[in-house]
Each structure stands twice: as C-alpha cells, then as structure tokens.
Write a protein that holds these residues in place. Structure first.
Motif, PDB file in Angstrom:
ATOM      1  N   GLU A 230       2.820  14.387  -9.122  1.00 40.10           N
ATOM      2  CA  GLU A 230       3.874  15.389  -9.229  1.00 40.10           C
ATOM      3  C   GLU A 230       4.374  15.546 -10.653  1.00 40.10           C
ATOM      4  O   GLU A 230       4.683  16.635 -11.106  1.00 40.10           O
ATOM      5  CB  GLU A 230       5.036  15.026  -8.298  1.00 40.10           C
ATOM      6  CG  GLU A 230       4.708  15.192  -6.836  1.00 40.10           C
ATOM      7  CD  GLU A 230       5.831  14.726  -5.937  1.00 40.10           C
ATOM      8  OE1 GLU A 230       6.895  14.288  -6.462  1.00 40.10           O
ATOM      9  OE2 GLU A 230       5.662  14.762  -4.707  1.00 40.10           O
ATOM     10  N   GLN A 231       4.445  14.452 -11.396  1.00 41.35           N
ATOM     11  CA  GLN A 231       4.897  14.493 -12.771  1.00 41.35           C
ATOM     12  C   GLN A 231       3.857  15.189 -13.659  1.00 41.35           C
ATOM     13  O   GLN A 231       4.211  15.868 -14.611  1.00 41.35           O
ATOM     14  CB  GLN A 231       5.159  13.088 -13.299  1.00 41.35           C
ATOM     15  CG  GLN A 231       6.401  12.459 -12.715  1.00 41.35           C
ATOM     16  CD  GLN A 231       6.584  11.022 -13.186  1.00 41.35           C
ATOM     17  OE1 GLN A 231       5.750  10.480 -13.895  1.00 41.35           O
ATOM     18  NE2 GLN A 231       7.680  10.413 -12.776  1.00 41.35           N
TER      19      GLN A 231
ATOM     20  N   SER B  67       2.912   5.911  -2.889  1.00 49.23           N
ATOM     21  CA  SER B  67       4.050   6.726  -3.310  1.00 49.23           C
ATOM     22  C   SER B  67       4.119   6.813  -4.833  1.00 49.23           C
ATOM     23  O   SER B  67       4.476   7.863  -5.382  1.00 49.23           O
ATOM     24  CB  SER B  67       5.355   6.169  -2.753  1.00 49.23           C
ATOM     25  OG  SER B  67       5.654   4.922  -3.321  1.00 49.23           O
ATOM     26  N   GLN B  68       3.753   5.753  -5.529  1.00 45.84           N
ATOM     27  CA  GLN B  68       3.723   5.799  -6.992  1.00 45.84           C
ATOM     28  C   GLN B  68       2.645   6.761  -7.470  1.00 45.84           C
ATOM     29  O   GLN B  68       2.855   7.498  -8.434  1.00 45.84           O
ATOM     30  CB  GLN B  68       3.483   4.408  -7.571  1.00 45.84           C
ATOM     31  CG  GLN B  68       4.676   3.490  -7.462  1.00 45.84           C
ATOM     32  CD  GLN B  68       4.368   2.077  -7.939  1.00 45.84           C
ATOM     33  OE1 GLN B  68       3.217   1.724  -8.185  1.00 45.84           O
ATOM     34  NE2 GLN B  68       5.397   1.257  -8.032  1.00 45.84           N
ATOM     35  N   GLN B  69       1.488   6.775  -6.803  1.00 38.75           N
ATOM     36  CA  GLN B  69       0.430   7.705  -7.177  1.00 38.75           C
ATOM     37  C   GLN B  69       0.857   9.147  -6.937  1.00 38.75           C
ATOM     38  O   GLN B  69       0.578  10.028  -7.752  1.00 38.75           O
ATOM     39  CB  GLN B  69      -0.850   7.404  -6.397  1.00 38.75           C
ATOM     40  CG  GLN B  69      -1.561   6.165  -6.865  1.00 38.75           C
ATOM     41  CD  GLN B  69      -2.816   5.874  -6.059  1.00 38.75           C
ATOM     42  OE1 GLN B  69      -3.054   6.482  -5.012  1.00 38.75           O
ATOM     43  NE2 GLN B  69      -3.608   4.927  -6.534  1.00 38.75           N
TER      44      GLN B  69
ATOM     45  N   MET C  75       0.830  -1.204   0.000  1.00 38.23           N
ATOM     46  CA  MET C  75       0.000   0.000   0.000  1.00 38.23           C
ATOM     47  C   MET C  75       0.866   1.256   0.000  1.00 38.23           C
ATOM     48  O   MET C  75       0.585   2.208  -0.728  1.00 38.23           O
ATOM     49  CB  MET C  75      -0.929   0.005   1.218  1.00 38.23           C
ATOM     50  CG  MET C  75      -1.990  -1.079   1.180  1.00 38.23           C
ATOM     51  SD  MET C  75      -3.159  -0.871  -0.166  1.00 38.23           S
ATOM     52  CE  MET C  75      -4.112   0.474   0.474  1.00 38.23           C
ATOM     53  N   ARG C  76       1.925   1.264   0.798  1.00 35.44           N
ATOM     54  CA  ARG C  76       2.821   2.418   0.809  1.00 35.44           C
ATOM     55  C   ARG C  76       3.453   2.629  -0.559  1.00 35.44           C
ATOM     56  O   ARG C  76       3.587   3.756  -1.033  1.00 35.44           O
ATOM     57  CB  ARG C  76       3.919   2.226   1.855  1.00 35.44           C
ATOM     58  CG  ARG C  76       3.440   2.432   3.242  1.00 35.44           C
ATOM     59  CD  ARG C  76       4.603   2.420   4.210  1.00 35.44           C
ATOM     60  NE  ARG C  76       4.122   1.997   5.500  1.00 35.44           N
ATOM     61  CZ  ARG C  76       4.682   1.076   6.256  1.00 35.44           C
ATOM     62  NH1 ARG C  76       5.780   0.486   5.869  1.00 35.44           N
ATOM     63  NH2 ARG C  76       4.160   0.760   7.413  1.00 35.44           N
ATOM     64  N   LYS C  77       3.853   1.526  -1.189  1.00 44.77           N
ATOM     65  CA  LYS C  77       4.466   1.611  -2.510  1.00 44.77           C
ATOM     66  C   LYS C  77       3.466   2.164  -3.523  1.00 44.77           C
ATOM     67  O   LYS C  77       3.802   3.022  -4.338  1.00 44.77           O
ATOM     68  CB  LYS C  77       4.958   0.229  -2.946  1.00 44.77           C
ATOM     69  CG  LYS C  77       5.726   0.230  -4.227  1.00 44.77           C
ATOM     70  CD  LYS C  77       6.252  -1.164  -4.533  1.00 44.77           C
ATOM     71  CE  LYS C  77       6.999  -1.188  -5.838  1.00 44.77           C
ATOM     72  NZ  LYS C  77       7.511  -2.528  -6.159  1.00 44.77           N
ATOM     73  N   MET C  78       2.219   1.694  -3.459  1.00 47.66           N
ATOM     74  CA  MET C  78       1.195   2.157  -4.385  1.00 47.66           C
ATOM     75  C   MET C  78       0.911   3.645  -4.179  1.00 47.66           C
ATOM     76  O   MET C  78       0.816   4.404  -5.141  1.00 47.66           O
ATOM     77  CB  MET C  78      -0.091   1.353  -4.194  1.00 47.66           C
ATOM     78  CG  MET C  78      -1.200   1.729  -5.158  1.00 47.66           C
ATOM     79  SD  MET C  78      -2.726   0.827  -4.870  1.00 47.66           S
ATOM     80  CE  MET C  78      -3.259   1.550  -3.329  1.00 47.66           C
TER      81      MET C  78
END
Length: 82
Positions: free
Chosen positions: A79-80, A72-74, A67-70
């Motif tokens: 940001e991009q 942070s990817q979002q 969940m943390r990885k997901m």
C-alpha cells in the motif's frame, strides 16, 4: 483472546479441555489403589495429553500469529509503494 479467529478459539478451548482432563486423570489416579501412587500409565497418558495440548495452544498459535503479522506487514508495504 478477542483477537483470535474462530479456529484459534476452538483450538484454545480444545487444548484447555485436554489439559484439564490430564489433571483430572492425575487426581483420579491418586485415589485408585495403591492410594497416593500415580501409576506410570496415567503419567504416560497425561504426558501425551499435555503434548497434544501444548502443540495446539503453543506452536500452532505462535506460527499463525507470526504469519498474520508478516502478511499484514507485506500488505502495508504494498500500500505504501502504490
């Protein structure tokens, strides 16, 4: 383990303690008469302890990390796009 937050560290140590207590129950049950025989109730108790420790260590930690990885990817995608 340095990437774990406080709750994960507590769960890790709780799971480790429960697992170690399960091993201690097995060792103690070897020395209670009849010597060398592990009583079925000790095996049941250890099985429950290992199940609890496995849930605390394995499944919950796995889900939290994913969940943390997901998230942070979002956040990186947002940001991009901005």
């Amino acid at each position: 383990m340095s990437k774990m937050n406080g709750v994960d560290k507590h769960r890790f140590w709780l799971g480790t303690g429960l697992s170690m207590s399960g091993v201690i129950i097995i060792v103690i049950s070897l020395f209670i008469p009849p010597v060398g025989e592990v009583h079925p109730s000790a095996l049941g108790a250890v099985g429950e302890i290992f199940l609890l420790a496995g849930c605390l260590l394995g499944l919950d930690s796995y889900v939290n990390i994913k969940m943390r990885k997901m998230f942070s990817q979002q956040e990186d995608k947002k940001e991009q796009n901005q």
